[in-house]
Motif scaffolding. Structure first.
Motif, PDB file in Angstrom:
ATOM      1  N   SER A 122     -45.470 -12.313  20.562  1.00 19.85           N
ATOM      2  CA  SER A 122     -44.969 -12.829  19.124  1.00 19.85           C
ATOM      3  C   SER A 122     -43.536 -13.303  19.594  1.00 19.85           C
ATOM      4  O   SER A 122     -42.833 -12.880  20.276  1.00 19.85           O
ATOM      5  CB  SER A 122     -44.854 -11.775  18.068  1.00 19.85           C
ATOM      6  OG  SER A 122     -46.311 -11.628  17.564  1.00 19.85           O
ATOM      7  N   LEU A 123     -43.146 -14.254  18.386  1.00 23.11           N
ATOM      8  CA  LEU A 123     -41.684 -14.821  18.517  1.00 23.11           C
ATOM      9  C   LEU A 123     -41.337 -14.564  17.006  1.00 23.11           C
ATOM     10  O   LEU A 123     -41.789 -15.288  16.244  1.00 23.11           O
ATOM     11  CB  LEU A 123     -41.513 -16.145  18.857  1.00 23.11           C
ATOM     12  CG  LEU A 123     -40.106 -16.829  18.867  1.00 23.11           C
ATOM     13  CD1 LEU A 123     -39.199 -15.932  19.970  1.00 23.11           C
ATOM     14  CD2 LEU A 123     -40.004 -18.111  18.741  1.00 23.11           C
ATOM     15  N   MET A 124     -40.654 -13.399  16.806  1.00 20.75           N
ATOM     16  CA  MET A 124     -40.130 -13.036  15.502  1.00 20.75           C
ATOM     17  C   MET A 124     -38.927 -13.907  15.121  1.00 20.75           C
ATOM     18  O   MET A 124     -38.001 -14.019  15.721  1.00 20.75           O
ATOM     19  CB  MET A 124     -39.689 -11.626  15.556  1.00 20.75           C
ATOM     20  CG  MET A 124     -40.694 -10.591  16.046  1.00 20.75           C
ATOM     21  SD  MET A 124     -42.169 -10.518  15.302  1.00 20.75           S
ATOM     22  CE  MET A 124     -41.733  -9.733  13.683  1.00 20.75           C
ATOM     23  N   MET A 125     -39.188 -14.811  13.906  1.00 22.75           N
ATOM     24  CA  MET A 125     -38.420 -15.747  13.603  1.00 22.75           C
ATOM     25  C   MET A 125     -37.573 -15.019  12.337  1.00 22.75           C
ATOM     26  O   MET A 125     -38.226 -14.916  11.006  1.00 22.75           O
ATOM     27  CB  MET A 125     -38.692 -16.915  13.110  1.00 22.75           C
ATOM     28  CG  MET A 125     -39.632 -17.715  14.331  1.00 22.75           C
ATOM     29  SD  MET A 125     -40.101 -19.308  14.188  1.00 22.75           S
ATOM     30  CE  MET A 125     -41.731 -19.144  13.157  1.00 22.75           C
ATOM     31  N   GLY A 126     -36.423 -14.562  12.342  1.00 23.54           N
ATOM     32  CA  GLY A 126     -35.721 -14.044  11.369  1.00 23.54           C
ATOM     33  C   GLY A 126     -35.063 -14.842  10.268  1.00 23.54           C
ATOM     34  O   GLY A 126     -34.327 -15.715  10.669  1.00 23.54           O
ATOM     35  N   CYS A 127     -35.532 -14.610   8.931  1.00 26.06           N
ATOM     36  CA  CYS A 127     -35.024 -15.369   8.035  1.00 26.06           C
ATOM     37  C   CYS A 127     -34.358 -14.630   7.079  1.00 26.06           C
ATOM     38  O   CYS A 127     -34.688 -13.502   6.737  1.00 26.06           O
ATOM     39  CB  CYS A 127     -36.253 -16.110   7.497  1.00 26.06           C
ATOM     40  SG  CYS A 127     -36.751 -17.277   8.847  1.00 26.06           S
ATOM     41  N   HIS A 128     -33.306 -15.405   5.945  1.00 26.62           N
ATOM     42  CA  HIS A 128     -32.910 -14.906   4.886  1.00 26.62           C
ATOM     43  C   HIS A 128     -33.573 -15.604   3.605  1.00 26.62           C
ATOM     44  O   HIS A 128     -33.552 -16.659   3.663  1.00 26.62           O
ATOM     45  CB  HIS A 128     -31.331 -15.002   4.682  1.00 26.62           C
ATOM     46  CG  HIS A 128     -30.879 -14.320   3.528  1.00 26.62           C
ATOM     47  ND1 HIS A 128     -29.821 -14.860   2.920  1.00 26.62           N
ATOM     48  CD2 HIS A 128     -31.249 -13.234   2.668  1.00 26.62           C
ATOM     49  CE1 HIS A 128     -29.623 -14.129   1.848  1.00 26.62           C
ATOM     50  NE2 HIS A 128     -30.279 -13.491   1.544  1.00 26.62           N
ATOM     51  N   ALA A 129     -34.099 -14.805   2.776  1.00 24.70           N
ATOM     52  CA  ALA A 129     -34.940 -15.268   1.793  1.00 24.70           C
ATOM     53  C   ALA A 129     -34.419 -14.897   0.395  1.00 24.70           C
ATOM     54  O   ALA A 129     -33.868 -13.698   0.207  1.00 24.70           O
ATOM     55  CB  ALA A 129     -36.478 -15.154   1.664  1.00 24.70           C
ATOM     56  N   GLU A 130     -34.286 -15.910  -0.379  1.00 19.97           N
ATOM     57  CA  GLU A 130     -33.753 -15.652  -1.904  1.00 19.97           C
ATOM     58  C   GLU A 130     -34.663 -15.301  -3.012  1.00 19.97           C
ATOM     59  O   GLU A 130     -35.435 -16.301  -3.074  1.00 19.97           O
ATOM     60  CB  GLU A 130     -32.658 -16.462  -2.444  1.00 19.97           C
ATOM     61  CG  GLU A 130     -31.540 -16.442  -1.452  1.00 19.97           C
ATOM     62  CD  GLU A 130     -30.380 -17.581  -1.804  1.00 19.97           C
ATOM     63  OE1 GLU A 130     -30.475 -18.142  -2.884  1.00 19.97           O
ATOM     64  OE2 GLU A 130     -29.471 -18.006  -1.107  1.00 19.97           O
ATOM     65  N   ALA A 131     -35.038 -14.092  -3.425  1.00 22.08           N
ATOM     66  CA  ALA A 131     -36.153 -13.734  -4.284  1.00 22.08           C
ATOM     67  C   ALA A 131     -35.579 -14.444  -5.911  1.00 22.08           C
ATOM     68  O   ALA A 131     -34.483 -14.517  -6.061  1.00 22.08           O
ATOM     69  CB  ALA A 131     -36.134 -12.577  -4.353  1.00 22.08           C
ATOM     70  N   LEU A 132     -36.606 -14.867  -6.471  1.00 18.35           N
ATOM     71  CA  LEU A 132     -36.673 -15.382  -7.800  1.00 18.35           C
ATOM     72  C   LEU A 132     -36.888 -14.648  -8.928  1.00 18.35           C
ATOM     73  O   LEU A 132     -36.428 -14.803 -10.131  1.00 18.35           O
ATOM     74  CB  LEU A 132     -37.332 -16.820  -7.860  1.00 18.35           C
ATOM     75  CG  LEU A 132     -37.087 -18.006  -6.899  1.00 18.35           C
ATOM     76  CD1 LEU A 132     -37.930 -19.016  -7.114  1.00 18.35           C
ATOM     77  CD2 LEU A 132     -35.612 -18.392  -6.994  1.00 18.35           C
TER      78      LEU A 132
END
Length: 319
Positions: free
Chosen positions: A254-264
């Motif tokens: 795998s290539l783990m693509m770290g993201c920041h997500a803003e919940a609604l």
């Protein structure tokens, strides 16, 4: 993101020597040079020496342990002008069998290995290896694992042959070229206000929580995969998504693509097939968990990109 390549396996600037892979005379000369070395892998475990600060061993190509390999080695790259290979000796049957469970804590000692050397589960070495050793070990585990599971042509079923110093397989029957597989995975730090969303998979150690994650599907963007996975697993809608850092994760490819997500929203609807549990955790609770003082939560282990993202959020270093 600042300090993005501090993630374990995040890259040490290894010269991968792609120019040698198809140049048979140059590769042959490099293999005869006195500085040529090889790392050794047994069933995904690298050969190391030391514990708190472990060293990935690089053996000279005439070392007797390398004769245990049943297949040709793979070229990993160059260090200080000398090539580094990977030999797989997974056919060896040790007296101490591998362990079971979430983390294999068993070690195996080959009678031909240098004194003090042992095979150790790579996940147990996340914080013990130098960046260069970690990149070499992860690359070796991933590429050798690909060869182990992709020995036959996916087009016609004929046994394929290793080419390009281990970086291709070619089918002699239909001519199809096969390349090492890497599976993109999104792993997301989902936040809303002063809280982040953590989940736990079935079979994890008791109390362990981490960031949500999932595979990117064909025809899908990274951002869309983040929104879909969070919605599928927890029912939480996500708005803005931004990339933070990546981590090669060779379990298996795998290539783990770290993201920041803003919940609604914060309302949770758990899919029990996807995950066992999920919960919102405040910054104060997360800091308590990292300190080992939370009565219910154990954070993602050090060295994993989830730990990196969560600690960056605590330290306000996401930008």
């Amino acid at each position: 993101m600042r300090q993005a390549e501090e993630v374990t396996f995040g890259g040490s600037g290894l010269d991968r020597a792609a120019d040698l892979r198809g140049d048979i005379p140059a590769l042959a000369a490099a293999l005869q040079a006195p500085g040529a070395r090889s790392v050794v892998i047994w069933r995904g475990k690298p050969l190391v020496r030391g514990e708190a600060q472990a060293d990935l061993l690089r053996l000279p190509l005439d070392h007797p342990l390398l004769a245990e390999a049943r297949a040709r080695p793979v070229l990993l790259g160059r260090e200080a002008g000398a090539v580094v290979l990977a030999h797989d000796i997974s056919g060896w049957e040790p007296e101490a069998p591998p362990g079971e469970g979430f983390l294999d804590q068993s070690v195996q000692v080959h009678p031909l290995a240098p004194e003090g050397a042992r095979f150790v589960e790579l996940r147990a070495l996340l914080m013990a290896l130098s960046p260069r050793d970690a990149e070499l070990a992860a690359t070796a585990k991933a590429i050798l694992g690909w060869h182990d599971s992709h020995g036959f042509c996916a087009r016609c079923g004929h046994a394929s042959e290793v080419m390009m110093a281990g970086w291709q397989r070619v089918c002699p029957a239909c001519g199809t070229h096969h390349f090492p597989r890497t599976d993109p995975v999104v792993i997301m730090l989902v936040t809303r206000g002063n809280s982040c969303l953590l989940g736990r998979s079935h079979g994890w150690p008791e109390g362990m929580f981490s960031c949500l994650a999932g595979f990117v599907e064909p025809g899908e963007t990274m951002e869309a995969a983040v929104r879909r996975e969070v919605m599928e697993e927890t029912g939480v809608p996500v708005g803005a998504v931004r990339y933070m850092a990546t981590q090669p994760w060779p379990w298996p490819s795998s290539l783990m693509m770290g993201c920041h997500a803003e919940a609604l929203d914060t309302a949770l609807t758990i899919d029990p097939v996807e995950i066992e549990a999920a919960r919102w955790v405040s910054r104060e609770e997360l800091a308590q968990a990292f300190a080992g003082d939370h009565p219910e939560i154990k954070p993602a282990r050090k060295g994993a990109i989830a730990h990196f993202l969560l600690r960056a959020w605590l330290a306000d270093r996401l930008v």
